[in-house]
Design an enzyme around this catalytic site. Structure first.
Site, PDB file in Angstrom:
ATOM      1  N   ASP A  73      16.010 -15.935  30.742  1.00 40.60           N
ATOM      2  CA  ASP A  73      14.555 -15.869  30.849  1.00 40.60           C
ATOM      3  C   ASP A  73      13.891 -15.142  29.690  1.00 40.60           C
ATOM      4  O   ASP A  73      12.676 -15.020  29.654  1.00 40.60           O
ATOM      5  CB  ASP A  73      14.178 -15.175  32.163  1.00 40.60           C
ATOM      6  CG  ASP A  73      14.745 -15.930  33.342  1.00 40.60           C
ATOM      7  OD1 ASP A  73      14.889 -17.164  33.219  1.00 40.60           O
ATOM      8  OD2 ASP A  73      15.077 -15.291  34.345  1.00 40.60           O
ATOM      9  N   TRP A  85     -10.088  22.522  16.492  1.00 41.94           N
ATOM     10  CA  TRP A  85     -10.077  23.980  16.540  1.00 41.94           C
ATOM     11  C   TRP A  85     -11.114  24.455  17.583  1.00 41.94           C
ATOM     12  O   TRP A  85     -12.238  23.965  17.620  1.00 41.94           O
ATOM     13  CB  TRP A  85     -10.417  24.575  15.161  1.00 41.94           C
ATOM     14  CG  TRP A  85     -10.438  26.066  15.212  1.00 41.94           C
ATOM     15  CD1 TRP A  85      -9.374  26.896  15.093  1.00 41.94           C
ATOM     16  CD2 TRP A  85     -11.577  26.891  15.457  1.00 41.94           C
ATOM     17  NE1 TRP A  85      -9.770  28.202  15.256  1.00 41.94           N
ATOM     18  CE2 TRP A  85     -11.132  28.234  15.475  1.00 41.94           C
ATOM     19  CE3 TRP A  85     -12.937  26.635  15.669  1.00 41.94           C
ATOM     20  CZ2 TRP A  85     -11.982  29.311  15.692  1.00 41.94           C
ATOM     21  CZ3 TRP A  85     -13.786  27.712  15.887  1.00 41.94           C
ATOM     22  CH2 TRP A  85     -13.304  29.035  15.890  1.00 41.94           C
ATOM     23  N   ASP A 126       1.663  33.389  13.226  1.00 41.80           N
ATOM     24  CA  ASP A 126       0.487  32.517  13.085  1.00 41.80           C
ATOM     25  C   ASP A 126       0.725  31.439  12.023  1.00 41.80           C
ATOM     26  O   ASP A 126       1.686  31.524  11.229  1.00 41.80           O
ATOM     27  CB  ASP A 126      -0.720  33.385  12.703  1.00 41.80           C
ATOM     28  CG  ASP A 126      -2.024  32.883  13.308  1.00 41.80           C
ATOM     29  OD1 ASP A 126      -2.123  31.671  13.561  1.00 41.80           O
ATOM     30  OD2 ASP A 126      -2.926  33.707  13.505  1.00 41.80           O
ATOM     31  N   ASP A 164      -8.498  29.861  19.952  1.00 39.80           N
ATOM     32  CA  ASP A 164      -9.329  30.963  19.477  1.00 39.80           C
ATOM     33  C   ASP A 164     -10.621  31.035  20.277  1.00 39.80           C
ATOM     34  O   ASP A 164     -11.396  31.976  20.124  1.00 39.80           O
ATOM     35  CB  ASP A 164      -9.662  30.770  17.985  1.00 39.80           C
ATOM     36  CG  ASP A 164      -8.537  31.278  17.095  1.00 39.80           C
ATOM     37  OD1 ASP A 164      -7.669  32.021  17.599  1.00 39.80           O
ATOM     38  OD2 ASP A 164      -8.528  30.934  15.901  1.00 39.80           O
TER      39      ASP A 164
END
Ligand code: GLA
Length: 725
Positions: free
Chosen positions: A52, A201, A480, A550
């Site tokens: 199929d 941000w 960071d 932040d």
């Protein structure tokens, strides 16, 4: 056993919790992804006839399925390119002749207990080999000599399958990898909504849901980090699936660099999901005998809607991904200096924060950006990780002693992957930043990106970081990452390896982070990237918590935290109370409590009334710590569907205790507010703390409580604590 192989039908059956995933080796070694969904005890799939899988215009393999089989239609599990499958394929290779055709066929398999992570990358962990079982399927492309191994790990009690792929060049000439997905998943339907988390941000991880259509839909990052803009997470929810019910398929990539997750709906109404490193900006050179490993992808199946999927991801990250002592040990309640002082601090100011923090019941002071080199603003000194003694008179040792003498621990901020043009390090090594010849470097936040692919660079960073950490008593590091990669070239990588830099950068970061947490196992590491710009499972592996955003406004935080919670547990979401203008301290605290909880303000600026609230919050942090960090999350009212209020609750795993929190974004005019709770034991009674009133779990979950008398003004909030009798 969670993985079984039925020799007669050549079917692999992977039983993961309440779900089943089925693969079949068809004639001529085609590997087919037949099924993924609710658990099926038997898995014959007899009716799935190979005849199929073809249509007009389909290139056929005439010896399979009586000439009615084509890779164009068949659910090829990990399809090659240019040999009959015209959909989005997970792999693209270029051989030394410049051809890009590939066709991978089954060559063998192994099933074994336990698992490993892809080399040099974070991955899920098995505490004992009995926790999980792994199926490794070998595939080969005879023409190019590319040998592929597909890894599937099944965690037997969880609806989770993790996957990655390993490619080896077994030929005698080089190969270029243009694309190699971690997983390619075949689903026999297209009636799904594509859910993902986009952001920017200050507004990370917004929930987006839209129906899939023919064609493809993808989310990706080309930034060299997972980014604020899209998260390496997506879900396919059956139309109508909601928070509590319906089928949802969750996809998450344990990777912190550029990624891609694509859902491709074909002409026959089936869906293929490919996920892995973003092929844009990726080209990997593979010499004879060399091996390339992809990051690990995680698949979660839920028949209990989005809530069920989220809880499965939360348990998984907590139990199988996050490492280090703070996965299980209580984390200190911290206050961070950033929003309190920015760059404007000295030792006395920090000690004054610590003195007041001590009175409140805070356990740790974190000195954020600005303590090193000559850094008094964001224009200089990244790379100069020596203590600025002009600012910190008496030096770091004396400051830490003063803070410790008050009974507080001490934490510090680093941004190791960056370099300021105005730094001693850059003046000494101008070629240590990412750059390409004859092209000026783009600057962002006045900084360049350091070349993490270079071992000499990482060794220098390590020497500098280690000099501080080995000398002083530092309990916490905030790591960071404040810009994305541009002009991504390395002085040490030239053609044909130049474009490997994006992935090598991520591998370099993982290596340095690994050194840090291995050398300092007692250190609490918190990741950050301009808020939540690298909130992904790759980072979570090293740091049990990541600064979520932040944006500390409690009302705006609701959408950010709701979105984040789709995939990540409360214990990972860095959330602080700040001086943000909206809402009072009660609401700020209630929102931050749905996270790691902490403070980001000058505590000397708090008036007596606010101080009282804050002291109670510190006590509540301890009271609810276990419940929030290890409890099950139930999202009750979400900020996308309801403009007035947001509500969520945590229920302890044994259902003995629950905490409901509601925040009102706007005044709600309706006179009557009925709330139905979730996750409780219907057969047990619960007392609502402070009222002495008792209700059955069945009543609370079905009839619900009339909360019309609870606060409902703009920015107001309240909590309800239920304790089982
Ligand atoms: C980023 C972080 C902040 C803070 C500053 C310091 O923006 O998200 O929390 O640490 O850097 O420069």
């Amino acid at each position: 056993m969670p993985v079984s192989y039925l020799e007669k039908t050549k079917i692999f059956k992977l039983d993961a919790g309440d779900s089943t995933y089925v693969l079949r080796v068809a004639d001529e070694g085609y590997l087919l992804g037949l099924y993924w969904g609710a658990k099926i005890p038997d898995a014959d799939f007899e009716g799935y006839d190979l005849r199929d899988y073809a249509s007009s215009f389909s290139p056929r393999n005439e010896i399979v399925g009586e000439g009615r089989f084509s890779p164009d239609v068949a659910p090829i599990e990990y399809s090659g390119f240019g040999t009959g499958d015209f959909r989005k394929t997970p792999v693209a290779l270029r051989n030394a002749d410049g051809n890009d055709a590939t066709d991978f066929r089954y060559a063998g398999h192994r099933i074994h207990a336990g698992k490993r992570a892809p080399a040099g990358m974070p991955g899920l962990r098995a505490d004992t080999p009995a926790d999980c079982e792994t199926l490794e399927i070998d595939m080969t492309d005879r023409t190019t000599g590319a040998a592929l191994t597909l890894f599937y790990t099944v965690f037997k009690d969880e609806p989770v399958i993790s996957r990655f792929a390993v490619l080896k060049n077994t030929s005698d000439r080089p190969l270029e990898i243009e694309k190699l997905a971690s997983a390619s998943v075949q689903l026999n339907a297209m009636d799904f909504d594509f859910i993902h988390l986009y952001g920017r941000w200050g507004a990370e991880r917004n929930y987006v849901r839209a129906p899939l259509a023919h064609g493809h839909q993808s989310i990706s990052s080309t930034r060299g980090s997972s980014s604020h803009y899209h998260n390496p997470f997506a879900a396919l929810a059956k139309h109508g699936a909601d928070e509590e019910s319906g089928e949802v398929y969750g996809f998450s990539l344990i990777y912190s660099g550029s990624f891609d997750i694509t859902a491709d709906v074909d002409y026959y109404e089936t869906t293929r999901v490919n996920m892995g490193i973003n092929p844009d900006g990726f080209l990997w050179h593979l010499e004879p005998g060399e091996v390339f490993e992809t990051p690990e992808a995680v698949l979660v199946y839920s028949a209990e809607g989005l809530g069920g999927m989220s809880r499965a991801f939360h348990r998984l990250w907590l139990n199988r991904l996050i490492r280090g002592k703070y996965r299980t040990e209580k984390r200190p309640l911290l206050i961070n200096s950033w929003e309190a002082a920015f760059f404007d601090f000295d030792a006395d100011k920090l000690v004054s924060f610590a003195e007041r923090a001590k009175e409140i019941g805070i356990d740790m002071l974190v000195m954020d950006d600005g303590w090193f080199g000559r850094r008094n603003d964001d224009r200089s000194s990244l790379g100069d990780w020596w203590v600025n003694e002009d600012k910190l008179e008496g030096g770091l040792g004396s400051l830490i002693e003063r803070v410790n003498a008050l009974g507080l621990k001490f934490g510090i901020w680093y941004e190791p992957e960056m370099i300021s043009p105005d730094s001693d390090l850059f003046r000494a090594h101008p070629d240590w930043c990412l750059h390409v010849p004859n092209r000026p470097n783009s600057i962002a936040r006045h900084q360049y990106v350091i070349d993490m692919s270079r071992k000499d660079v990482r060794d220098n960073l390590w020497e500098q970081i280690n000099a501080v950490l080995s000398k002083y008593k530092i309990d916490y590091v905030k790591w960071d990452f404040n810009r994305n990669l541009t002009e991504a070239g390395s002085a040490l990588l030239s053609a044909p390896r130049g474009e490997e830099i994006f992935h090598r950068f991520v591998l370099g970061t993982y290596e340095l982070m690994g050194r840090l947490v291995d050398t300092y196992p007692d250190l609490l590491l918190e990741n950050c990237s301009g808020g939540g710009g690298r909130f992904d499972p790759g980072m979570l592996y090293f740091s049990p918590q990541i600064w979520c955003s932040d944006n500390t406004d409690p009302v705006e935080r609701l959408a950010i935290q709701f979105g984040t919670s789709l995939c990540y547990p409360a214990s990972s979401m860095g959330a602080h109370v700040s001086m943000s203008r909206r809402a009072g301290f009660e609401t700020k605290g209630n929102v931050a409590m749905w996270g790691t909880f902490g403070y980001e303000l000058d505590p000397n600026r708090l008036g007596e009334k606010d101080l009282e609230i804050v002291r109670k919050q510190a006590a509540d942090y301890h009271k609810y710590y276990e419940l929030i960090h290890y409890g099950d999350l139930y999202r009750i009212t979400d900020p996308w569907d309801n403009a007035y209020r947001c509500a969520w609750m945590f229920v302890s795993p044994d259902k003995a205790e629950a905490l409901y929190t509601q925040v009102n974004m706007r005044y709600y005019h309706c006179p009557f507010l009925l709330v139905r709770f979730r996750g409780l034991d219907p057969a047990k009674n619960y007392t609502l703390e402070g009222t002495g009133k008792t209700y059955s779990g069945a009543f609370l979950m079905n009839a619900g409580l009339n909360l019309s008398d609870c606060p409902r003004g703009d920015g107001s909030s309240f909590t309800l604590h239920f304790v089982r009798e």
